[in-house]
Design an enzyme around this catalytic site. Structure first.
Site, PDB file in Angstrom:
ATOM      1  N   LYS A  76       2.398  -2.120  -7.894  1.00  0.00           N
ATOM      2  CA  LYS A  76       3.788  -2.724  -8.379  1.00  0.00           C
ATOM      3  C   LYS A  76       5.118  -3.238  -8.014  1.00  0.00           C
ATOM      4  CE  LYS A  76       7.775   0.892 -10.878  1.00  0.00           C
ATOM      5  NZ  LYS A  76       7.244  -0.444 -11.665  1.00  0.00           N
ATOM      6  N   GLU A  87       9.332 -12.009 -21.601  1.00  0.00           N
ATOM      7  CA  GLU A  87       8.951 -10.328 -20.613  1.00  0.00           C
ATOM      8  C   GLU A  87       7.303  -9.476 -21.383  1.00  0.00           C
ATOM      9  OE1 GLU A  87       9.038  -9.151 -18.492  1.00  0.00           O
ATOM     10  OE2 GLU A  87       9.270  -7.031 -18.919  1.00  0.00           O
ATOM     11  N   ASN A 140       0.856  -0.596   5.903  1.00  0.00           N
ATOM     12  CA  ASN A 140       1.404  -1.493   5.323  1.00  0.00           C
ATOM     13  C   ASN A 140       2.097  -3.122   5.418  1.00  0.00           C
ATOM     14  OD1 ASN A 140       2.522  -2.122   2.572  1.00  0.00           O
ATOM     15  ND2 ASN A 140       3.663  -1.211   2.479  1.00  0.00           N
ATOM     16  N   GLY A 141       1.521  -3.585   4.752  1.00  0.00           N
ATOM     17  CA  GLY A 141       2.155  -5.287   5.307  1.00  0.00           C
ATOM     18  C   GLY A 141       0.538  -6.308   5.919  1.00  0.00           C
ATOM     19  N   TRP A 144      -3.834  -1.767  -1.186  1.00  0.00           N
ATOM     20  CA  TRP A 144      -4.010  -2.802  -2.200  1.00  0.00           C
ATOM     21  C   TRP A 144      -4.261  -3.975  -1.069  1.00  0.00           C
ATOM     22  CZ3 TRP A 144      -2.019  -7.597  -2.868  1.00  0.00           C
ATOM     23  CH2 TRP A 144      -1.901  -8.445  -3.785  1.00  0.00           C
ATOM     24  N   HIS A 198       5.681 -29.553 -28.053  1.00  0.00           N
ATOM     25  CA  HIS A 198       5.221 -30.272 -27.716  1.00  0.00           C
ATOM     26  C   HIS A 198       3.896 -30.361 -26.783  1.00  0.00           C
ATOM     27  CE1 HIS A 198       9.313 -32.212 -27.672  1.00  0.00           C
ATOM     28  NE2 HIS A 198       9.183 -31.271 -27.801  1.00  0.00           N
ATOM     29  N   ARG A 256       1.186   2.520  -5.898  1.00  0.00           N
ATOM     30  CA  ARG A 256       1.343   0.930  -4.820  1.00  0.00           C
ATOM     31  C   ARG A 256       0.136   0.437  -4.507  1.00  0.00           C
ATOM     32  NH1 ARG A 256       5.929   1.945  -2.384  1.00  0.00           N
ATOM     33  NH2 ARG A 256       5.794   0.066  -0.675  1.00  0.00           N
ATOM     34  N   GLU A 294      -0.848  -7.910 -18.401  1.00  0.00           N
ATOM     35  CA  GLU A 294      -0.142  -6.919 -17.400  1.00  0.00           C
ATOM     36  C   GLU A 294      -0.852  -5.746 -17.741  1.00  0.00           C
ATOM     37  OE1 GLU A 294       3.240  -6.174 -16.409  1.00  0.00           O
ATOM     38  OE2 GLU A 294       3.044  -6.026 -14.411  1.00  0.00           O
ATOM     39  N   CYS A 337       0.653  -1.374   0.220  1.00  0.00           N
ATOM     40  CA  CYS A 337       0.309  -0.379  -0.018  1.00  0.00           C
ATOM     41  C   CYS A 337       1.119   1.343  -0.060  1.00  0.00           C
ATOM     42  CB  CYS A 337      -0.628   0.356   1.451  1.00  0.00           C
ATOM     43  SG  CYS A 337      -2.253  -1.234   1.543  1.00  0.00           S
ATOM     44  N   LYS A 341       4.143  -8.595 -20.389  1.00  0.00           N
ATOM     45  CA  LYS A 341       3.482  -7.123 -20.738  1.00  0.00           C
ATOM     46  C   LYS A 341       2.224  -6.993 -21.291  1.00  0.00           C
ATOM     47  CE  LYS A 341       5.895  -5.161 -18.243  1.00  0.00           C
ATOM     48  NZ  LYS A 341       6.710  -5.674 -18.262  1.00  0.00           N
TER      49      LYS A 341
HETATM   50  O1  M6R Z   1      10.399  -4.577  -7.657  1.00  0.00           O
HETATM   51  P1  M6R Z   1      10.446  -6.143  -8.243  1.00  0.00           P
HETATM   52  O2  M6R Z   1      11.504  -6.158  -9.354  1.00  0.00           O
HETATM   53  O3  M6R Z   1      11.196  -7.158  -7.447  1.00  0.00           O
HETATM   54  O4  M6R Z   1       9.389  -7.114  -9.133  1.00  0.00           O
HETATM   55  C1  M6R Z   1       9.480  -7.875  -9.067  1.00  0.00           C
HETATM   56  C2  M6R Z   1       7.408  -8.412  -9.731  1.00  0.00           C
HETATM   57  O5  M6R Z   1       6.592  -8.152  -9.402  1.00  0.00           O
HETATM   58  C3  M6R Z   1       7.498  -7.146 -11.345  1.00  0.00           C
HETATM   59  O6  M6R Z   1       8.813  -7.515 -11.727  1.00  0.00           O
HETATM   60  C4  M6R Z   1       6.017  -7.271 -12.040  1.00  0.00           C
HETATM   61  O7  M6R Z   1       6.098  -8.231 -12.473  1.00  0.00           O
HETATM   62  C5  M6R Z   1       5.869  -6.026 -12.584  1.00  0.00           C
HETATM   63  N1  M6R Z   1       4.649  -5.658 -12.628  1.00  0.00           N
HETATM   64  C6  M6R Z   1       6.112  -6.359 -14.145  1.00  0.00           C
HETATM   65  O8  M6R Z   1       6.382  -5.140 -15.410  1.00  0.00           O
END
Ligand code: M6R
Length: 611
Positions: free
Chosen positions: A606, A484, A100-101, A74, A507, A27, A491, A2, A488
């Protein structure tokens, strides 16, 4: 997970806190809330949804004060409701808390309090924590907080107001980050330095198990045992303009376009040295030649996008380090029985340095005696402090939830790291080093050249905006880039996308191919080109439309694909730095065409600071 912001001082606290929350919204954006103290009267406003909703609510029912705190959530414990939004007031009305936590023993504590007749208004662990502090409070806030912390299990960053105290507030950290800043007669706190940059660059990164008292006089710091501590601030070299969108419609696009500079910054201080055009990590690499000679294993551990960068590094490490290489997602690494000892170099890759699984994996590796290194964008992050040694990404603050420029920083920094180890082990000859460093110098421009073709990628995305899914393929490092690209896309567009090693298609995954499922093939002209081309033909034989990300000058690819995007030629080892960029832009434009919330995709946040 958060976002937290707190303030005391002469300014309008509502304005400061809301401004901070907007900056921290990446966040979490399930709900938002604010508490403002006007003398000893505390006003609270909460709502479901974004900070914009909260602002609209406050425009109708204004609150004011010189001390306040706010939260973007969050959701973890309890659904997305106004009741569960923070701040929470304990049932006795003595303590107001944002958090947060996760408080892991909140059920146990909640039941204990329920037996005493306490009734909670929300389903959250936070309200239970607020009551715990309140029940221990007898005119000594610090003592109550300390006693409460001794009973709480889990991870928490708290900001606490006491309803009978109007000249100070408190911050607590055990796990999630809290950063403090003090300037003339005012004191701030936030989950991320970015929110404090408009006010100060002199920051105090609260350590684990510390409590801070913030007032107009400044910051007083204590350990969980009550011992006063010295306040040491650090000056960060980020500035507020880095956290604004400027003329861009989205942070993601701005951050994609910043990647040329990220490359320059990452490379500048690491290429040169006394030999000239040499890879030089002497100052940052914490291990001696003898240490390197002792290493038997190299592990790369990360989550999400960072793990894809780790995979690219893993492929390079196979080639240059002569070590037993392992790349693993942090959640798997920490729950398995990985062989990890003092002959292991364990590299933890994390943009934020706050990802719970990566942190836990690092703790575990350290406990097993591994030599550890953090590759992160946040040099004062929990991971950096846990591990002790840091290779910095030099990407500047990244606000878009979808990581782009930090991925670029990771690719560059990890490539240099692996080549540096290769050099120390005698596996990188000078001729190859010169070729790579010369090419490194050309890469930012080449990358900017790719970015300049954004319109081509927008049209490409337009051509498949009705596709019900995508399959990405690649081999070697291009497989990591395919992963990746698919990540992207899903997401930010919410369209189904999966990625497979090109050789694995036959396979199983090939069964889903038909005319409605475009295949995105990452197929640069490298050693694996011909094999990937065969896999493209297999897909084409099943009528799947093919989109190829290929190397400039590759005429053949036209015959095997429906649409191609060409990236400039480069050294094979550096190809991922270029091939990922069209995939980022493709995802961006597709999401934009579908009208998605690009910087704040649903269900995501994030930094994933919970397990
Ligand atoms: O802060 P970090 O690099 O440890 O985060 C890891 C993942 O949570 C982060 O890369 C996530 O997959 C992103 N939303 C990718 O766009």
């Amino acid at each position: 997970m958060c976002g937290i912001m707190g303030y005391i001082g002469p300014r309008d606290a509502a304005k400061v806190v809301l401004g901070g929350l907007e900056c921290l919204e990446y966040r979490g954006y399930d709900s938002a809330g604010i508490a403002l103290a006007e003398g000893r009267k505390i006003g609270i406003s909460k709502c479901v949804g974004s900070v914009a909703n909260l602002k609209a609510q406050l425009a109708k029912n204004a609150l004011s004060g010189k001390m306040g705190m706010g939260h973007t959530r969050w959701a973890t414990h309890g659904g997305v409701t106004k009741e569960n939004a923070h701040p929470h007031v304990d049932p006795d009305g003595k303590v107001v808390l944002i958090h947060n936590g996760i408080v892991e023993n909140f059920h146990e504590l909640g039941e204990e309090f329920a037996k005493k007749g306490v009734r909670f208004a929300s389903e959250t662990d936070t309200e239970v924590a607020a009551f715990l502090i309140s029940s221990l409070y007898q005119n000594d806030p610090l003592l109550a907080i300390r006693k409460a912390c001794a009973r709480l299990r889990g991870s928490f960053a708290f900001v606490i107001l006491f309803t009978d105290i109007d000249d100070r507030y408190y911050c607590v950290r055990k796990g999630p980050p809290l950063i403090l800043g003090a300037a003339d007669g005012e004191a701030f706190c936030a989950s991320d330095a970015a929110a404090l940059l408009p006010y100060t660059r002199n920051l105090l990164f609260l350590e684990d198990e510390e409590i801070a008292e913030l007032s107009a006089e400044g910051i007083a710091l204590y350990g969980f045992d009550g011992t006063p501590k010295e306040v040491h601030t650090k000056t960060v070299d980020w500035d507020a303009s880095m956290t604004s969108k400027g003329m861009y419609p989205h942070f993601m696009l701005k951050e994609i376009e910043e990647q040329g500079n990220v490359l320059r910054q990452t490379l500048t201080k690491r290429i040169g040295g006394p030999e000239g055009r040499a890879i030089d990590l002497e100052e940052e690499f914490p291990f001696s030649r003898e240490d390197v000679a002792r290493f038997r294993r190299i592990h790369f551990v990360a989550c999400g996008t960072s793990c894809h960068a780790a995979m690219v590094a893993g492929r390079l490490a196979d080639k240059f380090t002569g070590l037993d290489v392992r790349v693993e997602t942090a959640s798997e690494y920490r729950s398995g029985s990985v062989i990890c000892d003092d002959q292991t170099l364990a590299v933890f890759v994390s943009q934020s340095g706050e990802t719970a699984d990566t942190l836990a994996a690092a703790r575990q590796a350290r406990a097993k005696g591994a030599r550890c290194l953090a590759v992160t964008n946040v040099v004062n992050s929990s991971l950096a402090r846990e591990v002790g040694s840091v290779l910095e990404l030099c990407a500047g603050p990244e606000i878009g939830v979808a990581a782009t420029k930090t991925f670029m920083g990771q690719l560059a920094a990890l490539t240099l790291l692996v080549l540096w180890i290769g050099k120390k082990k005698g596996n990188l000859d000078r001729e190859k080093e010169l070729r790579l460093t010369e090419e490194f110098a050309r890469l930012p421009l080449k990358l900017e050249n790719v970015i300049a073709q954004g319109e081509t990628l927008r049209k490409m995305a337009e051509g498949c905006k009705d596709a019900f899914g995508f399959l990405f393929i690649g081999r070697g490092a291009s497989y990591a880039i395919a992963l990746e690209g698919a990540l992207k896309l899903k997401e930010i567009s919410y369209v189904h996308a999966e990625a497979h090693a090109a050789g694995e298609m036959k396979h199983g995954p090939i069964a889903i191919l038909d005319v409605h499922l475009p295949v995105v093939a990452v197929v640069p002209k490298d050693d694996l080109y011909e094999k990937t081309l065969s896999n493209i033909q297999e897909a084409r034989a099943r009528n799947a439309p093919i989109i190829a990300i290929a190397s400039e000058g590759d005429e053949d690819i036209f015959r095997f694909s429906d649409d191609c995007f060409f990236v400039p030629r480069t050294e094979n080892e550096l190809t991922p730095i270029l091939t990922v960029v069209p995939l980022q832009l493709f995802a961006y434009h597709l999401a934009s065409l579908l009208g998605r919330e690009i910087d704040r995709p649903r269900n995501l946040a994030k930094s994933v600071t919970v397990e």
